[in-house]
Design a protein around this motif. Structure first.
Motif, PDB file in Angstrom:
ATOM      1  N   ALA A   1       9.338  71.605  32.161  1.00 14.70           N
ATOM      2  CA  ALA A   1       9.883  72.108  33.426  1.00 14.70           C
ATOM      3  C   ALA A   1       9.193  73.396  33.865  1.00 14.70           C
ATOM      4  O   ALA A   1       8.712  74.182  33.043  1.00 14.70           O
ATOM      5  CB  ALA A   1      11.378  72.349  33.286  1.00 14.70           C
ATOM      6  N   LEU A   2       9.146  73.624  35.172  1.00 16.51           N
ATOM      7  CA  LEU A   2       8.601  74.847  35.744  1.00 16.51           C
ATOM      8  C   LEU A   2       9.763  75.792  36.018  1.00 16.51           C
ATOM      9  O   LEU A   2      10.465  75.654  37.017  1.00 16.51           O
ATOM     10  CB  LEU A   2       7.828  74.537  37.033  1.00 16.51           C
TER      11      LEU A   2
ATOM     12  N   GLU B   1       8.456  79.594  54.259  1.00 13.56           N
ATOM     13  CA  GLU B   1       8.443  78.433  53.365  1.00 13.56           C
ATOM     14  C   GLU B   1       9.843  78.220  52.810  1.00 13.56           C
ATOM     15  O   GLU B   1      10.750  79.032  53.026  1.00 13.56           O
ATOM     16  CB  GLU B   1       7.426  78.620  52.234  1.00 13.56           C
ATOM     17  N   TYR B   2      10.006  77.093  52.095  1.00 18.46           N
ATOM     18  CA  TYR B   2      11.309  76.684  51.601  1.00 18.46           C
ATOM     19  C   TYR B   2      11.204  76.328  50.115  1.00 18.46           C
ATOM     20  O   TYR B   2      10.184  75.791  49.670  1.00 18.46           O
ATOM     21  CB  TYR B   2      11.812  75.463  52.375  1.00 18.46           C
TER      22      TYR B   2
ATOM     23  N   GLY C   1       9.929  72.493  43.988  1.00 17.42           N
ATOM     24  CA  GLY C   1       8.757  73.238  44.440  1.00 17.42           C
ATOM     25  C   GLY C   1       8.931  73.899  45.798  1.00 17.42           C
ATOM     26  O   GLY C   1       9.992  73.842  46.428  1.00 17.42           O
ATOM     27  N   TRP C   2       7.869  74.529  46.224  1.00 17.62           N
ATOM     28  CA  TRP C   2       7.819  75.247  47.500  1.00 17.62           C
ATOM     29  C   TRP C   2       7.189  74.366  48.567  1.00 17.62           C
ATOM     30  O   TRP C   2       6.218  73.663  48.304  1.00 17.62           O
ATOM     31  CB  TRP C   2       6.999  76.520  47.341  1.00 17.62           C
ATOM     32  N   GLN C   3       7.752  74.400  49.776  1.00 10.39           N
ATOM     33  CA  GLN C   3       7.249  73.593  50.883  1.00 10.39           C
ATOM     34  C   GLN C   3       7.086  74.458  52.130  1.00 10.39           C
ATOM     35  O   GLN C   3       8.011  75.199  52.485  1.00 10.39           O
ATOM     36  CB  GLN C   3       8.203  72.438  51.190  1.00 10.39           C
ATOM     37  N   PRO C   4       5.946  74.346  52.814  1.00 11.71           N
ATOM     38  CA  PRO C   4       5.776  75.128  54.038  1.00 11.71           C
ATOM     39  C   PRO C   4       6.405  74.462  55.255  1.00 11.71           C
ATOM     40  O   PRO C   4       6.527  75.082  56.312  1.00 11.71           O
ATOM     41  CB  PRO C   4       4.263  75.197  54.183  1.00 11.71           C
TER      42      PRO C   4
ATOM     43  N   VAL D   1      18.245  73.549  49.431  1.00 10.11           N
ATOM     44  CA  VAL D   1      17.060  74.074  50.113  1.00 10.11           C
ATOM     45  C   VAL D   1      17.357  75.508  50.543  1.00 10.11           C
ATOM     46  O   VAL D   1      18.422  75.787  51.105  1.00 10.11           O
ATOM     47  CB  VAL D   1      16.680  73.227  51.344  1.00 10.11           C
ATOM     48  N   GLN D   2      16.425  76.400  50.297  1.00  8.64           N
ATOM     49  CA  GLN D   2      16.581  77.806  50.642  1.00  8.64           C
ATOM     50  C   GLN D   2      15.341  78.266  51.396  1.00  8.64           C
ATOM     51  O   GLN D   2      14.213  78.041  50.964  1.00  8.64           O
ATOM     52  CB  GLN D   2      16.771  78.638  49.366  1.00  8.64           C
TER      53      GLN D   2
END
Length: 321
Positions: A17-18, A255-256, A272-275, A294-295
């Motif tokens: 895991a990350l 980003e989210y 993960g991170w999403q733009p 989602v943040q």
């Protein structure tokens, strides 16, 4: 960044895991599989890791102060500047801090030295509008102090992972929203670089609250929670097998950050991170319910100081659109 404090994760599988920067302080991870996980700069203060498998994990800068590592396996892990102060290491494999080799590559075992326990700092904090200042007494024999800030129980990560100072006060500025701010201060016995991550005292804790911006000083920094929509993918769903997760774009968000948890499973997984405000979920299992969060983050700095409220939805997916 993610707050896992005081939870029950016994025998859970977090292999690979990350989870860098995650805080598991006080949690029970006995028997957990953390092999190969990225746990860099995480907190496991006073956690239970009895018979846990951390083999091959990335443990750079991890704080195991006061943790119970009885029977744990850390073989093959990277433990550069990891702290084991006051930890129980009976039967633990490779529960030793390492330091970078003189060549700058690999790691060399650090010699175990006697742990010096210092008095816990007595901390007070005050708020002046949108700024928070903490102050504490001078601890005898302390060379430095390490300061951690939690905003509404989420750890604030400044540009440096921890604020380390020789002063007996520190200010956090720009807290321009209503929040409960919890400040932890540890005393450090040694000021040299090798031991800057070692906590040699208990945590002195103080809490104070900041309010929303005064009238006329601009809008609050806190972004609203995304409203999540779970739906099948587009016309190519039959070929791709991918569902879409989407939400209305949040003005000001750079980003989210996405997490998901399968129903009946204690493990929260990083998505993960999403733009963008939509993402394909190739990990989703058919006819399975997930709790998805989602943040939004304002400036891409990936710190709690720039974070918005968390939007959460329960989504289930079928094999048919």
């Amino acid at each position: 960044m993610i707050d896992f404090r005081g939870r029950d994760y016994r025998n859970c599988n977090l292999s690979g895991a990350l989870l860098s920067f995650a805080d598991f302080s006080g949690s029970d991870l006995s028997g957990a599989d953390l092999s190969g996980a990225d746990l860099r700069y995480g907190f496991f203060n006073n956690a239970k890791l009895i018979n846990a498998d951390l083999s091959g994990a990335l443990l750079t800068g991890v704080d195991f102060s006061g943790a119970d590592l009885t029977g744990a396996d850390l073989s093959g892990s990277t433990r550069i500047y990891a702290s084991f102060a006051n930890a129980v290491t009976t039967g633990c494999t490779d529960c030793t801090q390492t330091v970078p080799s003189s060549s700058g590559s690999g790691q060399a075992e650090a010699e175990i030295t006697e742990v010096r326990t210092l008095p816990t700092p007595i901390v007070a904090c005050s708020s002046d509008g949108n700024d928070v200042e903490a102050s504490w007494n001078e601890v005898p024999e302390a060379a430095d102090y390490s300061i951690i800030l939690y905003v509404d129980r989420q750890r604030y990560l400044p540009g440096d992972l921890r604020v380390v100072t020789s002063s007996t006060s520190h200010a956090f500025n720009g807290m321009d929203w209503e929040a409960s701010n919890e400040i932890w201060v540890f005393a450090l016995a040694s000021g040299d670089e090798r031991n800057r991550s070692v906590m040699d005292s208990g945590a002195g804790i103080a809490t104070c609250t900041t309010g929303a911006n005064p009238a006329g000083s601009g809008s609050p920094r806190r972004l609203p929670a995304p409203s999540i929509d779970c739906s099948p993918g587009g016309d190519d769903f039959a070929l791709s097998g991918t569902y879409d997760l989407s939400w209305a774009a949040i003005p000001g968000a750079a980003e989210y950050f996405i997490t998901y948890q399968e129903e009946g499973d204690d493990v929260i997984v990083s998505g993960g991170w999403q733009p963008h405000s939509t993402v394909g979920m190739d990990w989703a299992k058919p006819s399975t319910e997930y709790t998805i969060s989602v943040q939004a983050f304002r400036d891409g700095s990936r710190t709690v100081i720039a974070a918005g409220e968390v939007g959460t939805a329960k989504c289930s997916f079928d094999t048919e659109k």
